[in-house]
Design a protein around this motif. Structure first.
Motif, mmCIF file in Angstrom:
data_model
loop_
_atom_site.group_PDB
_atom_site.id
_atom_site.type_symbol
_atom_site.label_atom_id
_atom_site.label_comp_id
_atom_site.label_asym_id
_atom_site.label_seq_id
_atom_site.Cartn_x
_atom_site.Cartn_y
_atom_site.Cartn_z
ATOM 1 N N MET A 1 0.833 -1.199 0.000
ATOM 2 C CA MET A 1 0.000 0.000 0.000
ATOM 3 C C MET A 1 0.869 1.251 0.000
ATOM 4 N N ASP A 2 0.289 2.342 -0.453
ATOM 5 C CA ASP A 2 0.972 3.623 -0.532
ATOM 6 C C ASP A 2 0.283 4.566 0.454
ATOM 7 N N ILE A 3 0.934 4.822 1.583
ATOM 8 C CA ILE A 3 0.295 5.452 2.735
ATOM 9 C C ILE A 3 0.899 6.822 3.001
ATOM 10 N N VAL A 4 0.039 7.777 3.338
ATOM 11 C CA VAL A 4 0.495 9.073 3.832
ATOM 12 C C VAL A 4 0.162 9.147 5.316
ATOM 13 N N VAL A 5 1.126 9.549 6.138
ATOM 14 C CA VAL A 5 0.919 9.667 7.587
ATOM 15 C C VAL A 5 1.134 11.112 8.007
ATOM 16 N N PHE A 6 0.058 11.745 8.497
ATOM 17 C CA PHE A 6 0.177 13.056 9.130
ATOM 18 C C PHE A 6 0.465 12.859 10.619
ATOM 19 N N GLY A 7 1.170 13.810 11.211
ATOM 20 C CA GLY A 7 1.560 13.647 12.608
ATOM 21 C C GLY A 7 2.655 12.611 12.764
ATOM 22 N N ALA A 8 3.412 12.389 11.708
ATOM 23 C CA ALA A 8 4.400 11.304 11.690
ATOM 24 C C ALA A 8 5.589 11.559 12.600
ATOM 25 N N SER A 9 5.782 12.784 13.032
ATOM 26 C CA SER A 9 6.930 13.080 13.880
ATOM 27 C C SER A 9 6.648 12.872 15.365
ATOM 28 N N GLY A 10 5.392 12.631 15.724
ATOM 29 C CA GLY A 10 5.051 12.371 17.118
ATOM 30 C C GLY A 10 5.344 10.934 17.520
ATOM 31 N N ARG A 11 5.163 10.633 18.796
ATOM 32 C CA ARG A 11 5.451 9.283 19.300
ATOM 33 C C ARG A 11 4.605 8.227 18.600
ATOM 34 N N VAL A 12 3.316 8.481 18.513
ATOM 35 C CA VAL A 12 2.418 7.512 17.884
ATOM 36 C C VAL A 12 2.637 7.495 16.379
ATOM 37 N N GLY A 13 2.730 8.662 15.771
ATOM 38 C CA GLY A 13 2.910 8.728 14.327
ATOM 39 C C GLY A 13 4.177 8.051 13.851
ATOM 40 N N SER A 14 5.280 8.258 14.563
ATOM 41 C CA SER A 14 6.535 7.624 14.154
ATOM 42 C C SER A 14 6.474 6.114 14.325
ATOM 43 N N ALA A 15 5.764 5.647 15.359
ATOM 44 C CA ALA A 15 5.595 4.194 15.536
ATOM 45 C C ALA A 15 4.767 3.603 14.405
ATOM 46 N N ILE A 16 3.758 4.341 13.940
ATOM 47 C CA ILE A 16 2.943 3.883 12.815
ATOM 48 C C ILE A 16 3.787 3.812 11.547
ATOM 49 N N VAL A 17 4.611 4.829 11.313
ATOM 50 C CA VAL A 17 5.496 4.824 10.151
ATOM 51 C C VAL A 17 6.401 3.595 10.189
ATOM 52 N N GLU A 18 7.005 3.331 11.342
ATOM 53 C CA GLU A 18 7.927 2.205 11.452
ATOM 54 C C GLU A 18 7.208 0.873 11.274
ATOM 55 N N GLU A 19 5.993 0.758 11.799
ATOM 56 C CA GLU A 19 5.225 -0.483 11.646
ATOM 57 C C GLU A 19 4.847 -0.704 10.190
ATOM 58 N N ALA A 20 4.419 0.353 9.504
ATOM 59 C CA ALA A 20 4.049 0.229 8.092
ATOM 60 C C ALA A 20 5.264 -0.148 7.244
ATOM 61 N N LEU A 21 6.407 0.442 7.525
ATOM 62 C CA LEU A 21 7.626 0.088 6.798
ATOM 63 C C LEU A 21 8.028 -1.346 7.087
ATOM 64 N N ARG A 22 7.868 -1.762 8.311
ATOM 65 C CA ARG A 22 8.169 -3.143 8.709
ATOM 66 C C ARG A 22 7.376 -4.137 7.861
ATOM 67 N N ARG A 23 6.148 -3.736 7.493
ATOM 68 C CA ARG A 23 5.282 -4.611 6.697
ATOM 69 C C ARG A 23 5.426 -4.349 5.189
ATOM 70 N N LYS A 24 6.461 -3.609 4.829
ATOM 71 C CA LYS A 24 6.828 -3.399 3.431
ATOM 72 C C LYS A 24 5.847 -2.516 2.661
ATOM 73 N N HIS A 25 5.181 -1.608 3.362
ATOM 74 C CA HIS A 25 4.371 -0.606 2.683
ATOM 75 C C HIS A 25 5.247 0.576 2.289
ATOM 76 N N ASP A 26 4.819 1.299 1.270
ATOM 77 C CA ASP A 26 5.451 2.567 0.911
ATOM 78 C C ASP A 26 4.791 3.664 1.743
ATOM 79 N N VAL A 27 5.599 4.500 2.379
ATOM 80 C CA VAL A 27 5.077 5.487 3.322
ATOM 81 C C VAL A 27 5.583 6.880 2.969
ATOM 82 N N THR A 28 4.665 7.845 3.034
ATOM 83 C CA THR A 28 5.026 9.252 2.949
ATOM 84 C C THR A 28 4.720 9.898 4.289
#
Length: 210
Positions: A1-28
């Motif tokens: 999937m190709d995902i955009v994450v707002f609030g990505a610099s916060g504690r929760v947002g950065s954890a979501i980014v890392e989890e999505a990358l862990r599952r091989k998604h493309d993240v913005t």
């Protein structure tokens, strides 16, 4: 999937980014200061965006499939929370993106007494206005035509570890056998990306906890 994450610099947002990358998604990661964003990855793009500006939202999400908002302002910035809700809806409509997952608040979850959590005696007064704003934002999302999911956390999001083991509920606060309501930030991120992949709560709210 190709995902955009707002609030990505916060504690929760950065954890979501890392989890999505862990599952091989493309993240913005859509953040105010891309130069300060700490995560680096071959499938990660970092762009400048303002979640409070519909035009900026539209520019960040155009051409992408799914959007996650982990925007969580501090107490005293309740108006920003509501402005972000309206901005996200307008920006996604403009860009033709239909799927949005929102990290919301716990205050409007029901407790065992039937009260909303934010109306219980032990709820911190300093966070009551912010909790009410989260509840209002949920109404804004649920009143839209967007394919939204609103994920309310338990009472406490704590630094911990990723287990992948937690319970799922709807509108009632999840507590453990000792009456505690919590989940690690890492497992909360798992729940977010699970919903992204599985879509079990389209146009609905759910919550998680141990």
């Amino acid at each position: 999937m190709d995902i955009v994450v707002f609030g990505a610099s916060g504690r929760v947002g950065s954890a979501i980014v890392e989890e999505a990358l862990r599952r091989k998604h493309d993240v913005t990661a859509a953040v105010r200061r891309p130069e300060a964003f700490a995560i680096q990855h071959e499938r990660l793009q970092v762009v400048a965006a303002d979640v409070l500006d519909p035009a900026s939202v539209a520019a960040a999400v155009r051409g992408h499939g799914e959007v996650i908002s982990a925007f969580g302002p501090a107490a005293g910035q309740e108006n920003d929370l509501l402005k972000a809700a309206e901005s996200l809806l307008e920006g996604l409509r403009t860009a033709g993106v239909e799927r949005l997952i929102v990290v919301g608040g716990a205050g409007s979850l029901k407790t065992e007494s039937g009260e909303w959590l934010m109306d219980t005696a032990g709820f911190p007064e300093s966070f009551r206005a912010l909790a009410a704003a989260h509840a209002h934002a949920y109404e804004i999302y649920s009143g839209s035509e967007l394919d939204y999911t609103y994920l309310s956390p338990p009472s406490a999001l704590i630094a911990g570890r990723r287990t992948g083991q937690f319970r799922i509920g709807l509108d009632r606060l999840i507590v453990d056998e000792d009456g505690r309501s919590s989940i690690s930030i890492e497992d909360f991120a798992v729940a977010v990306v699970d919903e992204l992949e599985e879509g079990n709560f389209s146009r609905a709210r759910f919550t998680v906890g141990y």
